[in-house]
Design a protein around this motif. Structure first.
Motif, PDB file in Angstrom:
ATOM      1  N   ASN A  49       0.831  -1.211   0.000  1.00 45.58           N
ATOM      2  CA  ASN A  49       0.000   0.000   0.000  1.00 45.58           C
ATOM      3  C   ASN A  49       0.864   1.260   0.000  1.00 45.58           C
ATOM      4  OD1 ASN A  49      -2.254  -1.617   0.085  1.00 45.58           O
ATOM      5  ND2 ASN A  49      -2.617  -1.354   2.280  1.00 45.58           N
ATOM      6  N   TYR A  50       1.970   1.216   0.730  1.00 49.22           N
ATOM      7  CA  TYR A  50       2.862   2.381   0.793  1.00 49.22           C
ATOM      8  C   TYR A  50       3.510   2.641  -0.572  1.00 49.22           C
ATOM      9  CZ  TYR A  50       6.998   5.177   1.809  1.00 49.22           C
ATOM     10  OH  TYR A  50       7.983   6.134   1.789  1.00 49.22           O
ATOM     11  N   PHE A  51       4.010   1.599  -1.198  1.00 50.30           N
ATOM     12  CA  PHE A  51       4.695   1.793  -2.479  1.00 50.30           C
ATOM     13  C   PHE A  51       3.720   2.105  -3.611  1.00 50.30           C
ATOM     14  CE2 PHE A  51       8.096  -0.507  -0.188  1.00 50.30           C
ATOM     15  CZ  PHE A  51       9.118   0.399  -0.401  1.00 50.30           C
ATOM     16  N   ASN A  52       2.453   1.788  -3.393  1.00 51.67           N
ATOM     17  CA  ASN A  52       1.424   2.169  -4.367  1.00 51.67           C
ATOM     18  C   ASN A  52       0.848   3.552  -4.087  1.00 51.67           C
ATOM     19  OD1 ASN A  52       1.612  -0.233  -5.814  1.00 51.67           O
ATOM     20  ND2 ASN A  52       0.064  -1.266  -4.554  1.00 51.67           N
ATOM     21  N   GLY A  53       1.352   4.207  -3.041  1.00 52.57           N
ATOM     22  CA  GLY A  53       0.895   5.544  -2.705  1.00 52.57           C
ATOM     23  C   GLY A  53      -0.433   5.595  -1.982  1.00 52.57           C
ATOM     24  N   ILE A 108      -0.951   4.679   1.299  1.00 50.44           N
ATOM     25  CA  ILE A 108      -0.742   5.137   2.672  1.00 50.44           C
ATOM     26  C   ILE A 108       0.586   5.877   2.731  1.00 50.44           C
ATOM     27  CG2 ILE A 108      -2.092   3.263   3.694  1.00 50.44           C
ATOM     28  CD1 ILE A 108       0.563   1.923   4.477  1.00 50.44           C
ATOM     29  N   ASP A 109       0.776   6.703   3.761  1.00 48.81           N
ATOM     30  CA  ASP A 109       2.035   7.429   3.887  1.00 48.81           C
ATOM     31  C   ASP A 109       3.000   6.668   4.796  1.00 48.81           C
ATOM     32  OD1 ASP A 109       1.102   7.871   6.474  1.00 48.81           O
ATOM     33  OD2 ASP A 109       0.654  10.001   6.152  1.00 48.81           O
ATOM     34  N   LEU A 110       4.206   7.202   4.945  1.00 51.71           N
ATOM     35  CA  LEU A 110       5.241   6.522   5.713  1.00 51.71           C
ATOM     36  C   LEU A 110       4.839   6.380   7.177  1.00 51.71           C
ATOM     37  CD1 LEU A 110       8.053   5.257   5.755  1.00 51.71           C
ATOM     38  CD2 LEU A 110       9.011   7.545   6.153  1.00 51.71           C
ATOM     39  N   LYS A 111       4.178   7.380   7.713  1.00 54.39           N
ATOM     40  CA  LYS A 111       3.744   7.328   9.113  1.00 54.39           C
ATOM     41  C   LYS A 111       2.800   6.143   9.341  1.00 54.39           C
ATOM     42  CE  LYS A 111       1.620  10.207  12.729  1.00 54.39           C
ATOM     43  NZ  LYS A 111       0.496   9.311  13.071  1.00 54.39           N
ATOM     44  N   ALA A 112       1.871   5.945   8.422  1.00 48.94           N
ATOM     45  CA  ALA A 112       0.937   4.832   8.549  1.00 48.94           C
ATOM     46  C   ALA A 112       1.658   3.488   8.428  1.00 48.94           C
ATOM     47  CB  ALA A 112      -0.155   4.944   7.494  1.00 48.94           C
ATOM     48  N   LEU A 113       2.619   3.416   7.520  1.00 47.73           N
ATOM     49  CA  LEU A 113       3.405   2.194   7.381  1.00 47.73           C
ATOM     50  C   LEU A 113       4.160   1.892   8.667  1.00 47.73           C
ATOM     51  CD1 LEU A 113       4.678  -0.158   5.816  1.00 47.73           C
ATOM     52  CD2 LEU A 113       6.377   1.467   4.920  1.00 47.73           C
ATOM     53  N   ARG A 114       4.785   2.911   9.243  1.00 44.35           N
ATOM     54  CA  ARG A 114       5.551   2.728  10.476  1.00 44.35           C
ATOM     55  C   ARG A 114       4.656   2.238  11.615  1.00 44.35           C
ATOM     56  NH1 ARG A 114       9.401   2.219   7.786  1.00 44.35           N
ATOM     57  NH2 ARG A 114      11.148   3.659   7.549  1.00 44.35           N
ATOM     58  N   GLU A 115       3.435   2.722  11.671  1.00 44.07           N
ATOM     59  CA  GLU A 115       2.519   2.292  12.731  1.00 44.07           C
ATOM     60  C   GLU A 115       2.213   0.798  12.618  1.00 44.07           C
ATOM     61  OE1 GLU A 115      -0.813   4.878  12.294  1.00 44.07           O
ATOM     62  OE2 GLU A 115       0.142   6.566  13.332  1.00 44.07           O
ATOM     63  N   VAL A 116       2.025   0.329  11.398  1.00 44.63           N
ATOM     64  CA  VAL A 116       1.793  -1.101  11.180  1.00 44.63           C
ATOM     65  C   VAL A 116       3.035  -1.900  11.562  1.00 44.63           C
ATOM     66  CG1 VAL A 116       1.307  -2.879   9.455  1.00 44.63           C
ATOM     67  CG2 VAL A 116       0.080  -0.702   9.382  1.00 44.63           C
ATOM     68  N   GLU A 117       4.201  -1.428  11.132  1.00 41.96           N
ATOM     69  CA  GLU A 117       5.460  -2.108  11.456  1.00 41.96           C
ATOM     70  C   GLU A 117       5.687  -2.150  12.957  1.00 41.96           C
ATOM     71  OE1 GLU A 117       7.956  -0.948   7.387  1.00 41.96           O
ATOM     72  OE2 GLU A 117       8.154   0.282   9.200  1.00 41.96           O
ATOM     73  N   ASP A 118       5.429  -1.023  13.633  1.00 42.06           N
ATOM     74  CA  ASP A 118       5.631  -0.956  15.078  1.00 42.06           C
ATOM     75  C   ASP A 118       4.818  -2.022  15.805  1.00 42.06           C
ATOM     76  OD1 ASP A 118       7.368   1.149  14.808  1.00 42.06           O
ATOM     77  OD2 ASP A 118       5.989   2.686  15.543  1.00 42.06           O
ATOM     78  N   GLN A 119       3.555  -2.134  15.459  1.00 41.12           N
ATOM     79  CA  GLN A 119       2.706  -3.106  16.133  1.00 41.12           C
ATOM     80  C   GLN A 119       3.163  -4.533  15.847  1.00 41.12           C
ATOM     81  OE1 GLN A 119       0.120  -2.501  18.450  1.00 41.12           O
ATOM     82  NE2 GLN A 119       0.652  -4.676  18.717  1.00 41.12           N
ATOM     83  N   ALA A 120       3.549  -4.790  14.597  1.00 34.61           N
ATOM     84  CA  ALA A 120       4.012  -6.129  14.229  1.00 34.61           C
ATOM     85  C   ALA A 120       5.310  -6.472  14.960  1.00 34.61           C
ATOM     86  CB  ALA A 120       4.211  -6.224  12.722  1.00 34.61           C
ATOM     87  N   ILE A 121       6.197  -5.505  15.122  1.00 36.39           N
ATOM     88  CA  ILE A 121       7.462  -5.734  15.825  1.00 36.39           C
ATOM     89  C   ILE A 121       7.209  -5.967  17.310  1.00 36.39           C
ATOM     90  CG2 ILE A 121       9.623  -4.622  16.552  1.00 36.39           C
ATOM     91  CD1 ILE A 121       9.600  -3.282  13.703  1.00 36.39           C
ATOM     92  N   ALA A 122       6.311  -5.186  17.899  1.00 32.94           N
ATOM     93  CA  ALA A 122       5.962  -5.390  19.309  1.00 32.94           C
ATOM     94  C   ALA A 122       5.407  -6.798  19.519  1.00 32.94           C
ATOM     95  CB  ALA A 122       4.950  -4.340  19.755  1.00 32.94           C
ATOM     96  N   ASP A 123       4.550  -7.239  18.608  1.00 38.25           N
ATOM     97  CA  ASP A 123       3.988  -8.590  18.695  1.00 38.25           C
ATOM     98  C   ASP A 123       5.081  -9.646  18.541  1.00 38.25           C
ATOM     99  OD1 ASP A 123       1.501  -7.412  18.960  1.00 38.25           O
ATOM    100  OD2 ASP A 123       0.893  -7.774  16.869  1.00 38.25           O
ATOM    101  N   LEU A 124       6.015  -9.390  17.614  1.00 35.12           N
ATOM    102  CA  LEU A 124       7.106 -10.335  17.379  1.00 35.12           C
ATOM    103  C   LEU A 124       7.997 -10.470  18.608  1.00 35.12           C
ATOM    104  CD1 LEU A 124       8.794 -12.160  15.477  1.00 35.12           C
ATOM    105  CD2 LEU A 124      10.058 -10.095  14.820  1.00 35.12           C
ATOM    106  N   VAL A 125       8.367  -9.349  19.211  1.00 35.10           N
ATOM    107  CA  VAL A 125       9.208  -9.396  20.409  1.00 35.10           C
ATOM    108  C   VAL A 125       8.514 -10.205  21.500  1.00 35.10           C
ATOM    109  CG1 VAL A 125      10.221  -8.018  22.273  1.00 35.10           C
ATOM    110  CG2 VAL A 125      10.457  -7.266  19.895  1.00 35.10           C
ATOM    111  N   GLU A 126       7.235  -9.947  21.707  1.00 39.99           N
ATOM    112  CA  GLU A 126       6.477 -10.689  22.715  1.00 39.99           C
ATOM    113  C   GLU A 126       6.496 -12.187  22.417  1.00 39.99           C
ATOM    114  OE1 GLU A 126       2.096 -10.478  24.888  1.00 39.99           O
ATOM    115  OE2 GLU A 126       2.296  -9.779  22.816  1.00 39.99           O
ATOM    116  N   LYS A 127       6.361 -12.545  21.150  1.00 42.03           N
ATOM    117  CA  LYS A 127       6.336 -13.952  20.771  1.00 42.03           C
ATOM    118  C   LYS A 127       7.709 -14.593  20.933  1.00 42.03           C
ATOM    119  CE  LYS A 127       4.074 -16.974  17.453  1.00 42.03           C
ATOM    120  NZ  LYS A 127       3.175 -17.039  16.279  1.00 42.03           N
TER     121      LYS A 127
END
Length: 367
Positions: free
Chosen positions: A24-28, A30-49
């Motif tokens: 979605n980001y590379f297709n324009g 969503i913006d970088l901020k929205a991408l980072r928010e998705v990444e942040d949550q996924a990373i937090a979940d990964l660390v917990e796992k």
């Protein structure tokens, strides 16, 4: 100095939410901020796992990266990349390679995405007692590999053919980058550098010869660049080296034994060496007997991240003991590589990925 008996290499399969957000980001859309928010949550979940599965050292899975090496190397001034298509195993892939376009340097005053990524991971790891964050970056030799060997470019627009100054500047830039990570709280750094396994592959060495280089000459470049990078290593920081035989969407890139490179690598003052030994392509452990004369830890990569078949605990123990008989008591266990050197990931699924992690942790009683 960190003391570990089992560890991971770094990358994990990207969850579908990350893949969709990046598309979605590379297709324009969503913006970088929205991408980072998705990444942040996924990373937090990964660390917990990771913690839930018994890992004591955690990474962000390289969830913010497209490539294991280039995303980091782009932090350096004087380095950039080009895109092209390449056919491998009958399939056309989009490839990106880097080259030197100016003076190689690292500016600590700049905003660096990889430092911001580290800060987020570090803060997530602090939530768990007895857990340490690890940062994985690609090594200095990968700049030399891409520009001079992969692209086959003999000169540079800035340095001409002065390879000595290129190596000097690369090493100095890495010193600054390592210090920057240290200043941000990083105490465990893994430097990924497959340059060494390029040079054990007979077919790649034919390319080196065709470029009018000698294998010994290239290995000396690598030794000098790596040693220079660690010249002012911060006190109390563990820096390990990892090299496998390539891992592009689960496919190895190189083959050969470590006999011709182990001795020269062992002279570089790393605290540990993560080495691929997940199948017969790696040969014996004998070349690493040289590590007995050092304080470095040999990390035996006995669990495959590209083969979906789950190894048996008995076979892992048998091969671990074989390695220990050669290298001595400074030994640990790991997978042979990450699970996703590029964002597409290896040819395994998440279920087997975590079964491999559980297998790793289950071996701690004999390590």
């Amino acid at each position: 100095m960190l003391n570990f008996k089992y560890d991971i290499v770094g990358s994990f399969l990207r969850p579908e939410v990350i893949k969709q957000a990046r598309a979605n980001y590379f297709n324009g859309e969503i913006d970088l901020k929205a991408l980072r928010e998705v990444e942040d949550q996924a990373i937090a979940d990964l660390v917990e796992k990771q913690v839930a599965h018994g890992l004591k050292f955690v990474t962000d899975g390289e969830f913010r990266r497209r490539w294991w090496h280039l995303d980091w190397l782009k932090e350096f001034d004087g380095f950039t990349t080009k895109h092209f298509d390449k056919v491998r195993n009958g399939v056309t892939h989009q490839i990106e390679l880097g080259y030197i376009e100016g003076k190689i340097s690292y500016d600590k005053s700049k905003s660096h995405p990889e430092i911001e990524a580290w800060d987020y991971l570090h803060n997530q790891a602090k939530k768990y007692d007895g857990v340490e964050a690890k940062k994985a970056i690609s090594g200095p030799n990968m700049i030399l590999v891409d520009h001079f060997l992969q692209l086959g470019t003999k000169n540079t627009s800035y340095y001409g053919n002065d390879i000595d100054q290129v190596i000097e500047d690369i090493g100095t830039a890495y010193q600054a980058a390592i210090q920057d990570l240290y200043d941000h709280g990083c105490r465990y750094l893994q430097i990924d550098d497959t340059s060494w396994t390029y040079m054990i592959d007979e077919q790649f060495n034919e390319k080196v010869t065709a470029l009018d280089y000698k294998k010994e000459e290239i290995l000396e470049w690598f030794r000098r660049a790596s040693t220079k990078a660690l010249e002012h290593k911060p006190e109390g920081m563990t820096i390990a080296n990892h090299f496998c035989k390539g891992n592009f969407k689960g496919n190895p890139l190189f083959s050969g034994f470590y006999d011709s490179v182990a001795e020269i690598i062992s002279t570089i003052p790393y605290d540990g060496f993560f080495v691929e030994y997940d199948d017969e392509r790696s040969g014996s452990f004998d070349p690493w007997a040289v590590l007995k004369e050092t304080d470095a830890t040999f990390v035996a990569g006995l669990i495959s991240t590209k083969n979906p078949e789950l190894e048996s605990r008995e076979d892992i123990k048998r091969r671990y003991m074989e390695a220990k008989a050669v290298v001595g008591d400074n030994i640990a266990l790991s997978p042979q590589c990450g699970f996703a050197s590029v964002e597409e990931g290896n040819s395994i699924d998440e279920e087997i990925q975590w079964k491999k992690i559980d297998l790793l942790v289950s071996c701690k009683d004999f390590l």
